[in-house]
Scaffold this active site. Structure first.
Site, PDB file in Angstrom:
ATOM      1  N   ALA A   1      26.822  30.920  -3.204  1.00  0.00           N
ATOM      2  CA  ALA A   1      26.057  30.335  -4.297  1.00  0.00           C
ATOM      3  C   ALA A   1      24.964  31.526  -4.761  1.00  0.00           C
ATOM      4  O   ALA A   1      23.770  31.117  -5.068  1.00  0.00           O
ATOM      5  CB  ALA A   1      25.267  29.245  -3.848  1.00  0.00           C
TER       6      ALA A   1
ATOM      7  N   GLY B   1      28.842  33.765  -8.044  1.00  0.00           N
ATOM      8  CA  GLY B   1      29.280  32.529  -7.943  1.00  0.00           C
ATOM      9  C   GLY B   1      28.826  31.340  -8.453  1.00  0.00           C
ATOM     10  O   GLY B   1      29.566  30.630  -9.099  1.00  0.00           O
TER      11      GLY B   1
ATOM     12  N   ARG C   1      21.038  24.596   4.298  1.00  0.00           N
ATOM     13  CA  ARG C   1      21.063  25.159   2.888  1.00  0.00           C
ATOM     14  C   ARG C   1      21.878  23.905   2.044  1.00  0.00           C
ATOM     15  O   ARG C   1      21.326  23.632   0.922  1.00  0.00           O
ATOM     16  CB  ARG C   1      21.937  26.092   2.782  1.00  0.00           C
ATOM     17  CG  ARG C   1      21.591  27.519   3.362  1.00  0.00           C
ATOM     18  CD  ARG C   1      20.358  28.054   2.600  1.00  0.00           C
ATOM     19  NE  ARG C   1      20.578  28.542   1.286  1.00  0.00           N
ATOM     20  CZ  ARG C   1      19.447  28.663   0.379  1.00  0.00           C
ATOM     21  NH1 ARG C   1      18.540  28.258   0.497  1.00  0.00           N
ATOM     22  NH2 ARG C   1      19.815  29.248  -1.173  1.00  0.00           N
TER      23      ARG C   1
ATOM     24  N   ALA D   1      24.463  39.189 -13.811  1.00  0.00           N
ATOM     25  CA  ALA D   1      23.775  38.117 -13.586  1.00  0.00           C
ATOM     26  C   ALA D   1      23.059  38.252 -12.448  1.00  0.00           C
ATOM     27  O   ALA D   1      22.910  39.269 -11.546  1.00  0.00           O
ATOM     28  CB  ALA D   1      24.725  36.849 -13.119  1.00  0.00           C
TER      29      ALA D   1
ATOM     30  N   ARG E   1      19.560  36.328  -9.778  1.00  0.00           N
ATOM     31  CA  ARG E   1      18.809  34.793  -9.457  1.00  0.00           C
ATOM     32  C   ARG E   1      17.292  35.164  -9.931  1.00  0.00           C
ATOM     33  O   ARG E   1      16.780  35.932  -9.573  1.00  0.00           O
ATOM     34  CB  ARG E   1      19.166  34.863  -7.849  1.00  0.00           C
ATOM     35  CG  ARG E   1      20.348  34.324  -7.445  1.00  0.00           C
ATOM     36  CD  ARG E   1      20.683  33.934  -6.143  1.00  0.00           C
ATOM     37  NE  ARG E   1      20.737  35.176  -5.391  1.00  0.00           N
ATOM     38  CZ  ARG E   1      21.046  35.028  -4.098  1.00  0.00           C
ATOM     39  NH1 ARG E   1      20.877  33.891  -3.317  1.00  0.00           N
ATOM     40  NH2 ARG E   1      21.127  36.196  -3.573  1.00  0.00           N
TER      41      ARG E   1
ATOM     42  N   LYS F   1      36.094  52.423 -10.855  1.00  0.00           N
ATOM     43  CA  LYS F   1      34.920  51.756 -10.830  1.00  0.00           C
ATOM     44  C   LYS F   1      34.234  52.189  -9.362  1.00  0.00           C
ATOM     45  O   LYS F   1      32.890  52.595  -9.518  1.00  0.00           O
ATOM     46  CB  LYS F   1      34.932  50.301 -10.490  1.00  0.00           C
ATOM     47  CG  LYS F   1      33.593  49.325 -10.358  1.00  0.00           C
ATOM     48  CD  LYS F   1      33.101  48.873 -12.059  1.00  0.00           C
ATOM     49  CE  LYS F   1      31.572  48.254 -11.643  1.00  0.00           C
ATOM     50  NZ  LYS F   1      31.370  47.467 -10.665  1.00  0.00           N
TER      51      LYS F   1
ATOM     52  N   ASN G   1      30.678  54.365  -9.335  1.00  0.00           N
ATOM     53  CA  ASN G   1      29.554  53.943  -8.456  1.00  0.00           C
ATOM     54  C   ASN G   1      29.130  55.047  -7.610  1.00  0.00           C
ATOM     55  O   ASN G   1      28.076  55.221  -7.428  1.00  0.00           O
ATOM     56  CB  ASN G   1      29.881  52.792  -7.722  1.00  0.00           C
ATOM     57  CG  ASN G   1      29.906  51.388  -8.599  1.00  0.00           C
ATOM     58  OD1 ASN G   1      30.535  50.373  -8.291  1.00  0.00           O
ATOM     59  ND2 ASN G   1      29.254  51.551  -9.832  1.00  0.00           N
TER      60      ASN G   1
ATOM     61  N   ASN H   1      19.524  55.420 -14.683  1.00  0.00           N
ATOM     62  CA  ASN H   1      20.801  56.066 -14.718  1.00  0.00           C
ATOM     63  C   ASN H   1      20.505  57.183 -15.457  1.00  0.00           C
ATOM     64  O   ASN H   1      21.132  58.240 -15.064  1.00  0.00           O
ATOM     65  CB  ASN H   1      21.698  54.936 -15.234  1.00  0.00           C
ATOM     66  CG  ASN H   1      22.147  54.083 -14.150  1.00  0.00           C
ATOM     67  OD1 ASN H   1      21.609  54.022 -12.968  1.00  0.00           O
ATOM     68  ND2 ASN H   1      22.979  52.998 -14.747  1.00  0.00           N
TER      69      ASN H   1
ATOM     70  N   GLU I   1      25.806  47.900  -0.673  1.00  0.00           N
ATOM     71  CA  GLU I   1      27.220  47.657  -0.228  1.00  0.00           C
ATOM     72  C   GLU I   1      27.875  49.235   0.168  1.00  0.00           C
ATOM     73  O   GLU I   1      28.937  49.399  -0.128  1.00  0.00           O
ATOM     74  CB  GLU I   1      28.095  46.962  -1.344  1.00  0.00           C
ATOM     75  CG  GLU I   1      27.568  45.685  -1.406  1.00  0.00           C
ATOM     76  CD  GLU I   1      28.374  44.771  -2.312  1.00  0.00           C
ATOM     77  OE1 GLU I   1      28.951  43.691  -2.421  1.00  0.00           O
ATOM     78  OE2 GLU I   1      28.293  45.131  -3.781  1.00  0.00           O
TER      79      GLU I   1
HETATM   80  P1  NAD Z   1      24.663  37.516  -4.215  1.00  0.00           P
HETATM   81  O1  NAD Z   1      23.882  38.068  -2.797  1.00  0.00           O
HETATM   82  O2  NAD Z   1      23.820  37.203  -5.420  1.00  0.00           O
HETATM   83  O3  NAD Z   1      25.592  36.123  -3.686  1.00  0.00           O
HETATM   84  C1  NAD Z   1      26.153  36.118  -2.540  1.00  0.00           C
HETATM   85  C2  NAD Z   1      25.923  34.870  -1.890  1.00  0.00           C
HETATM   86  O4  NAD Z   1      26.920  34.693  -1.037  1.00  0.00           O
HETATM   87  C3  NAD Z   1      24.709  34.586  -1.486  1.00  0.00           C
HETATM   88  O5  NAD Z   1      24.013  33.411  -2.062  1.00  0.00           O
HETATM   89  C4  NAD Z   1      24.736  34.412   0.122  1.00  0.00           C
HETATM   90  O6  NAD Z   1      24.109  33.595   0.694  1.00  0.00           O
HETATM   91  C5  NAD Z   1      26.205  33.837   0.121  1.00  0.00           C
HETATM   92  N1  NAD Z   1      26.940  33.943   1.419  1.00  0.00           N
HETATM   93  C6  NAD Z   1      27.045  34.795   2.378  1.00  0.00           C
HETATM   94  N2  NAD Z   1      27.800  34.419   3.233  1.00  0.00           N
HETATM   95  C7  NAD Z   1      28.001  33.232   3.257  1.00  0.00           C
HETATM   96  C8  NAD Z   1      28.997  32.386   3.865  1.00  0.00           C
HETATM   97  N3  NAD Z   1      29.280  32.629   5.057  1.00  0.00           N
HETATM   98  N4  NAD Z   1      28.855  30.977   3.353  1.00  0.00           N
HETATM   99  C9  NAD Z   1      28.479  30.636   2.431  1.00  0.00           C
HETATM  100  N5  NAD Z   1      27.753  31.675   1.579  1.00  0.00           N
HETATM  101  C10 NAD Z   1      27.639  32.839   1.892  1.00  0.00           C
HETATM  102  O7  NAD Z   1      25.863  38.397  -4.734  1.00  0.00           O
HETATM  103  P2  NAD Z   1      26.157  38.699  -6.046  1.00  0.00           P
HETATM  104  O8  NAD Z   1      25.217  39.653  -6.968  1.00  0.00           O
HETATM  105  O9  NAD Z   1      26.748  37.628  -6.883  1.00  0.00           O
HETATM  106  O10 NAD Z   1      27.584  39.823  -5.989  1.00  0.00           O
HETATM  107  C11 NAD Z   1      28.971  39.100  -5.330  1.00  0.00           C
HETATM  108  C12 NAD Z   1      29.844  40.270  -5.437  1.00  0.00           C
HETATM  109  O11 NAD Z   1      29.977  40.584  -6.859  1.00  0.00           O
HETATM  110  C13 NAD Z   1      29.273  41.680  -4.764  1.00  0.00           C
HETATM  111  O12 NAD Z   1      30.194  42.293  -4.174  1.00  0.00           O
HETATM  112  C14 NAD Z   1      28.891  42.196  -6.166  1.00  0.00           C
HETATM  113  O13 NAD Z   1      28.670  43.789  -5.990  1.00  0.00           O
HETATM  114  C15 NAD Z   1      29.705  41.833  -7.083  1.00  0.00           C
HETATM  115  N6  NAD Z   1      29.235  41.949  -8.487  1.00  0.00           N
HETATM  116  C16 NAD Z   1      28.064  41.558  -8.782  1.00  0.00           C
HETATM  117  C17 NAD Z   1      27.384  41.358 -10.169  1.00  0.00           C
HETATM  118  C18 NAD Z   1      26.155  40.917 -10.613  1.00  0.00           C
HETATM  119  O14 NAD Z   1      25.873  40.865 -11.549  1.00  0.00           O
HETATM  120  N7  NAD Z   1      25.452  40.242  -9.744  1.00  0.00           N
HETATM  121  C19 NAD Z   1      28.270  42.057 -11.002  1.00  0.00           C
HETATM  122  C20 NAD Z   1      29.585  42.654 -10.806  1.00  0.00           C
HETATM  123  C21 NAD Z   1      29.889  42.635  -9.334  1.00  0.00           C
HETATM  124  O1  KPL Z   2      28.205  49.697 -12.013  1.00  0.00           O
HETATM  125  C1  KPL Z   2      27.061  50.239 -12.190  1.00  0.00           C
HETATM  126  C2  KPL Z   2      26.106  49.605 -11.222  1.00  0.00           C
HETATM  127  O2  KPL Z   2      25.012  50.012 -11.392  1.00  0.00           O
HETATM  128  O3  KPL Z   2      26.657  49.369 -10.068  1.00  0.00           O
HETATM  129  C3  KPL Z   2      26.886  51.289 -12.953  1.00  0.00           C
HETATM  130  C4  KPL Z   2      25.702  52.074 -12.999  1.00  0.00           C
HETATM  131  C5  KPL Z   2      27.233  51.089 -14.463  1.00  0.00           C
HETATM  132  C6  KPL Z   2      27.839  52.462 -12.525  1.00  0.00           C
HETATM  133  O4  KPL Z   2      27.759  52.789 -11.310  1.00  0.00           O
END
Ligand code: NAD
Ligand code: KPL
Length: 305
Positions: free
Chosen positions: A10, A14, A37, A131, A133, A184, A188, A202, A264
């Site tokens: 969540a 998600g 939770r 996105a 939180r 990607k 990164n 950046n 990560e």
């Molecule tokens: P986040 O930390 O906001 O969310 C992950 C969620 O998973 C947390 O709420 C955590 O408590 C939950 N979780 C972990 N283990 C769990 C379990 N066993 N059971 C239930 N819930 C569990 O992460 P995010 O920012 O949404 O990122 C998720 C992935 O997406 C990452 O790999 C991130 O790099 C990628 N991503 C994120 C964004 C972004 O804008 N946030 C953009 C592109 C890619």
């Molecule tokens: O994807 C990115 C990140 O911040 O994770 C950028 C900066 C756009 C490329 O590395």
């Protein structure tokens, strides 16, 4: 009734997916970590999506891994370092025709998950949506983007893409998803660690032009060696373009470190270095960057894996 989407995690992405699917009347269930939770989630009454400054609550039903409803469609929305363990806890609930959508950034976690659930179809995703939180069970839709989905072993697109269209989730089925994920990952690796080490936005990397170019040359060599020549094409030019286009932003790794969150790294730079060593490829600057980043994270008391 159409097949429900189970959303594991969540967090930011998600919640972004769960709320948009629920808004389109697609059945959704949210899987949270444990009973405590779940209680907190139920007290909040659902997930809130903040879009264009307006907050809307969606009462998506919640459950834990211990619930017994079978799972046919699972969106794995955990961080890369949590995905394998989180899915393992659900493996017994997956149907024989289950499909998993893996939203993790980087590479390495997807194969680890697929090994846990050999009966399931694992679809890899790469997203440029943004996105964050701003409270428990609340997410702000920060950056519109696109999600590419694909299955390296099976090119036929799944029927449920129509749920994404109904939910207004911009997406495209990709027959070269591994190329996208490698590209990607390379971007990164060239940008994110340096923004952490130089403590800059950046755009600050424009002052470290030579360091960036050297890393791009090694990353290009790696991509070519590991069978991803398309991901290597004009890498340096694209890295420079991204640095310029996102000059005012802090990279995601910079933000993780600034907020004292685990990065990560193992699925980005760590994965690149591991694959290079598997191919007996000597990439001194990339290895040195990994060592510098690990030392920096340790000095801040953050996990270095
Ligand atoms: P986040 O930390 O906001 O969310 C992950 C969620 O998973 C947390 O709420 C955590 O408590 C939950 N979780 C972990 N283990 C769990 C379990 N066993 N059971 C239930 N819930 C569990 O992460 P995010 O920012 O949404 O990122 C998720 C992935 O997406 C990452 O790999 C991130 O790099 C990628 N991503 C994120 C964004 C972004 O804008 N946030 C953009 C592109 C890619
Ligand atoms: O994807 C990115 C990140 O911040 O994770 C950028 C900066 C756009 C490329 O590395």
């Amino acid at each position: 009734m159409s097949t429900p989407w189970h959303i594991l995690g969540a967090g930011s992405l998600g919640t972004l997916w769960a709320t948009r699917l629920a808004r389109a009347d697609v059945p959704v269930r949210l899987i949270v970590r444990d009973a405590t939770r779940l209680q907190a989630y139920q007290a909040a009454g659902g997930l809130t999506l903040v879009e264009h400054g307006e907050a809307q609550l969606y009462p998506v039903p919640g459950e834990t891994a211990d619930s017994d409803e079978p799972i046919r469609r699972l969106l794995v929305a955990c961080k890369a370092y949590d995905a394998e363990k989180a899915v393992a806890r659900l493996a017994h609930r997956l149907t024989s025709d289950a499909e998993l959508i893996l939203l993790q950034n980087g590479l390495g976690s997807q194969d680890a998950v697929a090994t846990q659930v050999p009966q399931a179809r694992c679809i890899f995703a790469s997203s440029t949506e943004g996105a964050f939180r701003d409270g428990d069970w609340r997410v702000v839709f920060a950056g519109h983007g696109y999600t590419w989905l694909g299955d390296a072993g099976h090119p036929v697109a799944p029927i449920w893409l129509e749920d994404l269209s109904a939910a207004g989730i911009p997406h495209e089925w990709s027959t070269d998803i591994l190329t996208r994920l490698w590209r990607k990952l390379a971007l990164n690796c060239a940008i994110n660690p340096l923004t952490v080490l130089h403590e800059c936005r950046n755009g600050g990397l424009q002052q470290h032009h030579c360091e960036v170019a050297t890393l791009c040359a090694e990353l290009t060599e790696l991509l070519e060696r590991c069978g991803q020549p398309a991901a290597a094409e004009n890498l340096r030019e694209e890295v420079e373009r991204v640095i310029q286009a996102t000059a005012a932003n802090f990279s995601s790794m910079y933000q993780d470190v600034a907020n004292q969150r685990r990065t990560e790294i193992s699925y980005l730079l760590g994965h690149a270095c591991k694959v290079a060593s598997r191919h007996q490829l000597n990439l001194p600057h990339l290895n040195q960057l990994q060592q510098r980043l690990i030392a920096h994270l340790r000095s801040l008391g953050l996990p270095s894996d």
